[in-house]
Scaffold this motif. Structure first.
Motif, mmCIF file in Angstrom:
data_model
loop_
_atom_site.group_PDB
_atom_site.id
_atom_site.type_symbol
_atom_site.label_atom_id
_atom_site.label_comp_id
_atom_site.label_asym_id
_atom_site.label_seq_id
_atom_site.Cartn_x
_atom_site.Cartn_y
_atom_site.Cartn_z
ATOM 1 N N MET A 1 0.845 -1.201 0.000
ATOM 2 C CA MET A 1 0.000 0.000 0.000
ATOM 3 C C MET A 1 0.882 1.253 0.000
ATOM 4 S SD MET A 1 -2.921 1.090 2.763
ATOM 5 C CE MET A 1 -3.793 2.633 2.598
ATOM 6 N N GLN A 2 0.592 2.168 -0.907
ATOM 7 C CA GLN A 2 1.403 3.374 -1.016
ATOM 8 C C GLN A 2 1.133 4.309 0.153
ATOM 9 O OE1 GLN A 2 0.877 5.438 -4.686
ATOM 10 N NE2 GLN A 2 2.659 6.754 -4.401
ATOM 11 N N ALA A 3 2.217 4.836 0.733
ATOM 12 C CA ALA A 3 2.076 5.742 1.873
ATOM 13 C C ALA A 3 1.392 7.038 1.437
ATOM 14 C CB ALA A 3 3.438 6.045 2.465
ATOM 15 N N LYS A 4 0.585 7.570 2.325
ATOM 16 C CA LYS A 4 -0.105 8.831 2.045
ATOM 17 C C LYS A 4 0.907 9.970 1.994
ATOM 18 C CE LYS A 4 -3.794 11.817 3.770
ATOM 19 N NZ LYS A 4 -4.751 12.062 4.884
ATOM 20 N N LYS A 5 0.744 10.834 1.020
ATOM 21 C CA LYS A 5 1.652 11.969 0.902
ATOM 22 C C LYS A 5 1.529 12.889 2.113
ATOM 23 C CE LYS A 5 1.906 12.362 -4.145
ATOM 24 N NZ LYS A 5 1.722 13.276 -5.294
ATOM 25 N N LYS A 6 2.657 13.442 2.547
ATOM 26 C CA LYS A 6 2.656 14.425 3.616
ATOM 27 C C LYS A 6 2.262 15.789 3.047
ATOM 28 C CE LYS A 6 4.186 11.604 6.787
ATOM 29 N NZ LYS A 6 3.266 11.131 7.850
ATOM 30 N N ARG A 7 1.459 16.505 3.811
ATOM 31 C CA ARG A 7 1.097 17.871 3.430
ATOM 32 C C ARG A 7 1.949 18.817 4.262
ATOM 33 N NH1 ARG A 7 -4.600 20.186 2.424
ATOM 34 N NH2 ARG A 7 -3.247 21.515 1.176
ATOM 35 N N GLU A 33 5.858 14.754 -2.248
ATOM 36 C CA GLU A 33 4.866 15.114 -1.243
ATOM 37 C C GLU A 33 3.975 16.255 -1.742
ATOM 38 O OE1 GLU A 33 5.058 12.915 1.263
ATOM 39 O OE2 GLU A 33 6.887 12.184 0.277
ATOM 40 N N ASP A 34 2.970 16.572 -0.943
ATOM 41 C CA ASP A 34 2.013 17.633 -1.269
ATOM 42 C C ASP A 34 2.468 18.914 -0.558
ATOM 43 O OD1 ASP A 34 -0.140 19.120 -1.993
ATOM 44 O OD2 ASP A 34 -1.647 17.903 -0.981
ATOM 45 N N ILE A 35 3.077 19.812 -1.317
ATOM 46 C CA ILE A 35 3.749 20.965 -0.730
ATOM 47 C C ILE A 35 3.083 22.261 -1.192
ATOM 48 C CG2 ILE A 35 5.946 22.163 -0.406
ATOM 49 C CD1 ILE A 35 5.889 19.238 0.616
ATOM 50 N N PHE A 373 11.620 12.760 9.987
ATOM 51 C CA PHE A 373 11.077 13.283 11.239
ATOM 52 C C PHE A 373 9.562 13.084 11.310
ATOM 53 C CE2 PHE A 373 9.017 17.101 13.124
ATOM 54 C CZ PHE A 373 9.228 16.761 14.456
ATOM 55 N N LEU A 374 8.867 13.425 10.234
ATOM 56 C CA LEU A 374 7.410 13.311 10.222
ATOM 57 C C LEU A 374 6.951 11.853 10.274
ATOM 58 C CD1 LEU A 374 6.434 16.087 7.659
ATOM 59 C CD2 LEU A 374 6.330 16.200 10.145
ATOM 60 N N ASN A 375 7.703 10.975 9.650
ATOM 61 C CA ASN A 375 7.321 9.568 9.630
ATOM 62 C C ASN A 375 7.561 8.859 10.964
ATOM 63 O OD1 ASN A 375 6.382 9.419 6.970
ATOM 64 N ND2 ASN A 375 8.459 9.182 6.151
ATOM 65 N N HIS A 376 8.405 9.452 11.801
ATOM 66 C CA HIS A 376 8.731 8.796 13.074
ATOM 67 C C HIS A 376 8.266 9.591 14.289
ATOM 68 C CE1 HIS A 376 11.629 6.880 10.246
ATOM 69 N NE2 HIS A 376 11.351 5.815 10.970
#
Length: 377
Positions: A1-7, A33-35, A373-376
């Motif tokens: 499953m593809q990880a959801k993009k970070k906003r 990512e969604d920037i 950082f965001l993933n952990h």
């Protein structure tokens, strides 16, 4: 499953000298990512030019208005930038509810700090230049969930002063990734050495108020050197003090060996620091960009600061310090012989200031660090 993009939102409500410290990181992150760049309707065209230059086709820019009444008062007061507090209050819900992280290059995060729920979104702090004066060392840094630092000196000083936050990450200097794509410009049609005079705007520290016009007069009355006068772009802003560009006599704008730039793109994109042969200044950390390629520096100390053991004057270890223009003739005459004693100090300071790593850019390292950082967290 593809990880959801970070906003991730980059807040850009500042002058143009902040832009190059984050834009290449935003472009790098936008590849996966969604920037969004969160800014205001009157933001400088340099933002869009930089995105195009860096190939940021996936990067979104959202220009959000402040309240109508505030827009009216900003116009009356000739403000190019919205007042940050009012802008954030209007868009606070959007900022808090739509992003995994918000990234700042300055200290206007307080308007969101107490309103977010469960420490979300994460607040991340970038600098907007290498650490120089005491402004670099604010307790407010502890408010952020992560700090991106440019080098080992940055890390060591924050740790020593107790302002190293819970997640400090040393990544290097992303601005270099932006400006290295620019061709070197030529500013004079002669082979004379060029002096770059770069006073700060801070009224407590600047050399401009006591020595600035004397510096211009000195170079006006000689024919050995060119002069680029490009101060910190806040020097002549009405909101920063009583100084006005009109105090400079017209004759200084009309000679071939003097270039006066109160705040163009060239004053912030390292065009002058790359071009000039000699740096003349006071407390601007822009000198650290100048000595990436070691060259002679002279510092003006008309206020007779006791600077020897003061961290706010660290840059004065890389060149001769003089009291005023009356000593400038001698300093310039001896500039090349004196410089050789400062060259190893400059090289050491550059290595301390800017972390580098073979095989990756600062922008790539910053993007990876933010995602890790965001993933952990």
């Amino acid at each position: 499953m593809q990880a959801k993009k970070k906003r991730i939102g980059f807040l850009y409500l500042d002058e143009i000298h902040h832009l190059f410290h984050f834009i290449s990181v935003a472009v790098e992150l936008s590849k996966t990512e969604d920037i969004e760049i969160l800014t205001h309707p009157r933001c400088h065209d340099l933002l869009f030019e930089s995105i195009e230059k860096l190939g940021g086709t996936n990067l979104k820019v959202k220009r959000l208005k402040t309240k109508r009444f505030r827009r009216f008062t900003d116009k009356l007061k000739k403000r190019d930038l919205p007042r940050k507090g009012f802008w954030i209050k209007k868009h606070k819900n959007y900022l808090l509810e739509n992003f995994d992280a918000l990234i700042f290059t300055d200290y206007f995060h307080h308007y969101l700090l107490k309103s977010r729920k469960e420490l979300y979104p994460k607040l991340i702090k970038f600098g907007h230049g290498p650490p120089g004066r005491a402004y670099s060392y604010k307790k407010d840094l502890l408010d952020f969930d992560a700090q991106l630092l440019v080098g080992q000196f940055n890390y060591d000083q924050f740790e020593k002063m107790g302002i190293l936050g819970p997640k400090p990450i040393t990544i290097g200097y992303p601005k270099i990734d932006v400006v290295e794509k620019d061709e070197k410009k030529e500013f004079f049609k002669n082979n004379k050495p060029t002096v770059f005079y770069n006073p700060h705007f801070d009224p407590e520290y600047t050399s401009w108020d006591k020595e600035g016009l004397k510096v211009l007069e000195y170079f006006y009355n000689q024919d050995k050197f060119n002069l680029i006068f490009a101060p910190h772009l806040n020097l002549f802003q009405e909101l920063k003090g009583d100084r006005n560009l009109s105090e400079i006599p017209p004759k200084f704008f009309k000679v071939d060996n003097i270039l006066i730039d109160p705040g163009s793109v060239d004053s912030v994109n390292m065009s002058y620091t790359k071009y000039a042969d000699i740096y003349l200044g006071d407390v601007s950390s822009q000198v650290f960009e100048f000595i990436i390629e070691p060259r002679p520096c002279i510092f003006l100390n008309p206020n007779n600061f006791d600077y020897t053991d003061d961290i706010s004057f660290r840059f004065w270890k890389i060149g001769e310090v003089i009291s005023g223009v009356e000593e400038l003739d001698q300093a310039l005459e001896n500039i090349n012989s004196v410089f050789e004693g400062y060259r190893p100090v400059q090289e050491r300071m550059t290595a301390e200031n800017f972390y580098t790593e073979e095989g990756s850019t600062a922008s790539e390292r910053a993007a990876k660090a933010i995602l890790d950082f965001l993933n952990h967290s």
